[in-house]
Design a protein around this motif. Structure first.
Motif, PDB file in Angstrom:
ATOM      1  N   HIS A  35     -27.686   6.826 -48.026  1.00  0.00           N
ATOM      2  CA  HIS A  35     -27.550   7.410 -46.730  1.00  0.00           C
ATOM      3  C   HIS A  35     -25.889   8.070 -46.666  1.00  0.00           C
ATOM      4  O   HIS A  35     -25.162   7.253 -46.179  1.00  0.00           O
ATOM      5  CB  HIS A  35     -27.730   6.833 -45.549  1.00  0.00           C
ATOM      6  CG  HIS A  35     -27.514   7.529 -44.321  1.00  0.00           C
ATOM      7  ND1 HIS A  35     -28.121   6.881 -43.069  1.00  0.00           N
ATOM      8  CD2 HIS A  35     -27.362   8.833 -44.055  1.00  0.00           C
ATOM      9  CE1 HIS A  35     -27.977   8.023 -42.218  1.00  0.00           C
ATOM     10  NE2 HIS A  35     -27.409   9.013 -42.582  1.00  0.00           N
ATOM     11  N   HIS A  63     -23.495  11.939 -46.427  1.00  0.00           N
ATOM     12  CA  HIS A  63     -23.610  13.608 -46.507  1.00  0.00           C
ATOM     13  C   HIS A  63     -22.370  14.059 -47.216  1.00  0.00           C
ATOM     14  O   HIS A  63     -21.504  13.917 -46.745  1.00  0.00           O
ATOM     15  CB  HIS A  63     -23.605  13.954 -44.989  1.00  0.00           C
ATOM     16  CG  HIS A  63     -24.601  13.261 -44.268  1.00  0.00           C
ATOM     17  ND1 HIS A  63     -25.885  14.008 -43.630  1.00  0.00           N
ATOM     18  CD2 HIS A  63     -24.687  12.099 -43.461  1.00  0.00           C
ATOM     19  CE1 HIS A  63     -26.601  13.458 -43.011  1.00  0.00           C
ATOM     20  NE2 HIS A  63     -26.097  12.058 -42.752  1.00  0.00           N
ATOM     21  N   LYS A 103     -36.020  13.570 -44.291  1.00  0.00           N
ATOM     22  CA  LYS A 103     -35.190  12.887 -43.471  1.00  0.00           C
ATOM     23  C   LYS A 103     -35.489  13.899 -41.905  1.00  0.00           C
ATOM     24  O   LYS A 103     -35.637  14.976 -42.137  1.00  0.00           O
ATOM     25  CB  LYS A 103     -33.870  13.218 -43.629  1.00  0.00           C
ATOM     26  CG  LYS A 103     -32.972  12.882 -42.744  1.00  0.00           C
ATOM     27  CD  LYS A 103     -32.480  11.600 -42.047  1.00  0.00           C
ATOM     28  CE  LYS A 103     -31.472  11.549 -40.972  1.00  0.00           C
ATOM     29  NZ  LYS A 103     -30.075  11.795 -41.229  1.00  0.00           N
ATOM     30  N   ASP A 156     -23.680   5.932 -44.308  1.00  0.00           N
ATOM     31  CA  ASP A 156     -23.833   7.293 -43.253  1.00  0.00           C
ATOM     32  C   ASP A 156     -22.496   7.971 -43.307  1.00  0.00           C
ATOM     33  O   ASP A 156     -21.972   8.472 -42.383  1.00  0.00           O
ATOM     34  CB  ASP A 156     -24.308   6.963 -41.853  1.00  0.00           C
ATOM     35  CG  ASP A 156     -24.547   8.274 -41.052  1.00  0.00           C
ATOM     36  OD1 ASP A 156     -24.729   9.424 -41.819  1.00  0.00           O
ATOM     37  OD2 ASP A 156     -24.765   8.271 -39.991  1.00  0.00           O
TER      38      ASP A 156
HETATM   39 ZN   LIG Z   1     -26.576  10.505 -41.400  1.00  0.00          ZN
END
Ligand SMILES: [Zn+2]
Length: 483
Positions: free
Chosen positions: A59, A61, A152, A316
């Motif tokens: 996870h 980005h 997602k 994340d």
């Molecule tokens: Zn995320």
């Protein structure tokens, strides 16, 4: 006589299951032997060190395109550098569908950027923002066939969020095509209502970000996400669980046999809502969603990790810089919290934070640590045993780890593009001293050496773990119909 391209010599190998003394023999980028006294053309001394499987961050980005024309600041080159510096060798990042457009409008561009820049191996989750009939009928089967086996969805955020009807369409499409679904669980309408009231009361500084999305907002959406997944009989993973209230919803479903897994992130072990209550815009450095919680929450979250409710810790990494006018200040010097981009950096700090707080802090053992940061994410996303373990046949992705080394985190050590780390000044014990990716030394003593484009795409085929369990209400498979 050198039998191996590389031998990692004299270390203690730690997998998700076992801890043992062995040299690791590598040929052609793969582990081929675990034994004593191996001879290699090249030798990497691991005396006194732990040898772990490379971290798997499912996870994060990276270089994500946004509908407003901006691009995530972290590029595949800088993001890979940060990963290798922190002991991570595999990522699953995101391609995003823009609302009102087909997936094919953006996916080729993500693939091109990753192919040219990535220095760690990578796969994609496809973000679905607009499950039109063409998307669910034609595009999702195509992208699953191409190896993107996870979708997602966001239950909150403009312009990403799906209402229940749209979420059901994605779940059904995933079930038809054998894909997995990951979910951001917060209640969109509830947050908007709270935000509007906070603005009406003049409460607009970063600390009110936490007030706008309290635990119950996450708990409700987690319950609903699971219930609808149960209705469709579609396995899901709940992303970034921040509090035990949400984890309890997951534990209850797991106890019923529902295929639901949960992830948390280091920020929920370390950051607190009070961090956002700093002068000026400083609090924006700690803004992410779900929000950091109160003083007692982290320990309760560790309990959920120990019980196995939460079995993955991802970064994340979803970061924007603090200075300049692109990142946290994109809406000016004094923006209301609703206009400040969410997200904190964490690619590099993930393993050191989880090791230091977890293993060194006496909360989990070494093998549990490896499971959280490598083995379990690899299994859940169909990458195991190529990734996530050290065994004959697995990729030679290794981290040489100095368990007793204490390091004070600085932004410079993170080696990401972002101009700050929320962990600045924090001392951690346990640090990666070398990272091997595909049998090559890609980081040593903090110096990253890898070629942009050397990361390989990891197409993900069907695998048992995410197969629906066949528990359908009334025995009726509604997902067989595109409605
Ligand atoms: Zn995320």
């Amino acid at each position: 006589m050198a039998d191996y391209d590389l031998v990692v010599r004299g270390g203690t190998v730690v997998t998700g299951a076992d801890t043992f003394r062995a040299d690791v023999g590598v040929v052609g980028g793969r582990v081929v032997a675990l034994a004593e006294n191996l001879q290699g053309k090249e030798t990497l001394d691991a005396g006194g060190l732990l040898v772990l499987p490379g971290g798997v961050d499912t996870h994060c980005h990276i270089e994500q395109l946004e509908p407003n024309g901006t691009i995530n600041e972290e590029s595949f080159v800088t993001g890979s550098t940060a990963c290798l510096a922190g002991g991570t060798t595999t990522i699953v990042t995101f391609a995003s569908q823009f609302k009102g457009h087909p997936i094919s409008h953006t996916l080729p561009e993500y693939r091109r950027r990753a192919r040219e820049g990535a220095m760690v191996d990578y796969g994609f989750h496809q973000i679905i923002t607009d499950p039109t009939e063409a998307v669910v009928r034609d595009e999702i089967p195509e992208l699953v066939a191409s190896g993107i086996r996870s979708l997602k969805v966001f239950l909150t955020y403009d312009p990403l969020h799906l209402d229940d009807a749209a979420y059901l369409r994605v779940l059904a499409a995933a079930r038809r095509t054998g894909a997995f679904v990951t979910v951001h669980c917060e209640n969109y309408e509830a947050i908007r209502w709270r935000q509007a009231a906070l603005m009406a009361d003049g409460k607009s500084t970063p600390k009110y970000h936490a007030w706008s999305r309290p635990r119950v907002v996450e708990r409700e959406a987690t319950h609903r996400a699971i219930a609808l997944a149960e209705l469709v009989d579609q396995p899901i993973q709940v992303f970034h669980v921040s509090c035990t209230e949400a984890a309890e919803e997951i534990a209850r479903a797991q106890a019923r046999g529902v295929k639901v897994w949960a992830e948390t992130c280091p920020q929920y072990f370390v950051l607190q809502a009070s961090d956002m209550d700093r002068p000026g815009l400083e609090g924006a450095k700690f803004m992410c969603s779900p929000s950091p919680r109160g003083p007692g929450d982290a320990e309760l979250l560790w309990d959920q990790v120990r019980r196995g409710t939460i079995d993955v810790v991802s970064s994340d990494h979803s970061a924007t810089s603090y200075e300049g006018n692109r990142g946290k200040r994109i809406a000016g010097e004094n923006p209301p919290f609703t206009k400040i981009p969410n997200g904190v950096p964490g690619l590099t700090a993930r393993l050191p934070l989880v090791f230091s707080l977890g293993v060194n802090g006496g909360r989990i053992d070494l093998n549990h640590f490896v499971r959280l940061i490598a083995t379990n994410p690899a299994k859940l996303f169909g990458l195991y045993p190529r990734k996530g373990t050290i065994a004959p046949g697995s990729d030679a992705d290794l981290v040489l780890w100095e368990a007793g080394k204490t390091v004070t985190i600085t932004n410079g050590l993170m080696q990401h593009h972002i101009d700050y780390t929320p962990y600045e000044g924090m001392a951690v014990t346990g640090w990666p001293v070398a990272t091997v990716k595909g049998g090559r030394v890609a980081m040593r003593d903090g110096k990253v050496q890898a070629e942009p484009g050397s990361g390989q795409y990891l197409p993900r085929g069907p695998y048992d773990m995410i197969r629906p369990r066949g528990a359908l209400p009334d025995g009726f498979d509604a997902s067989a119909f595109i409605v």
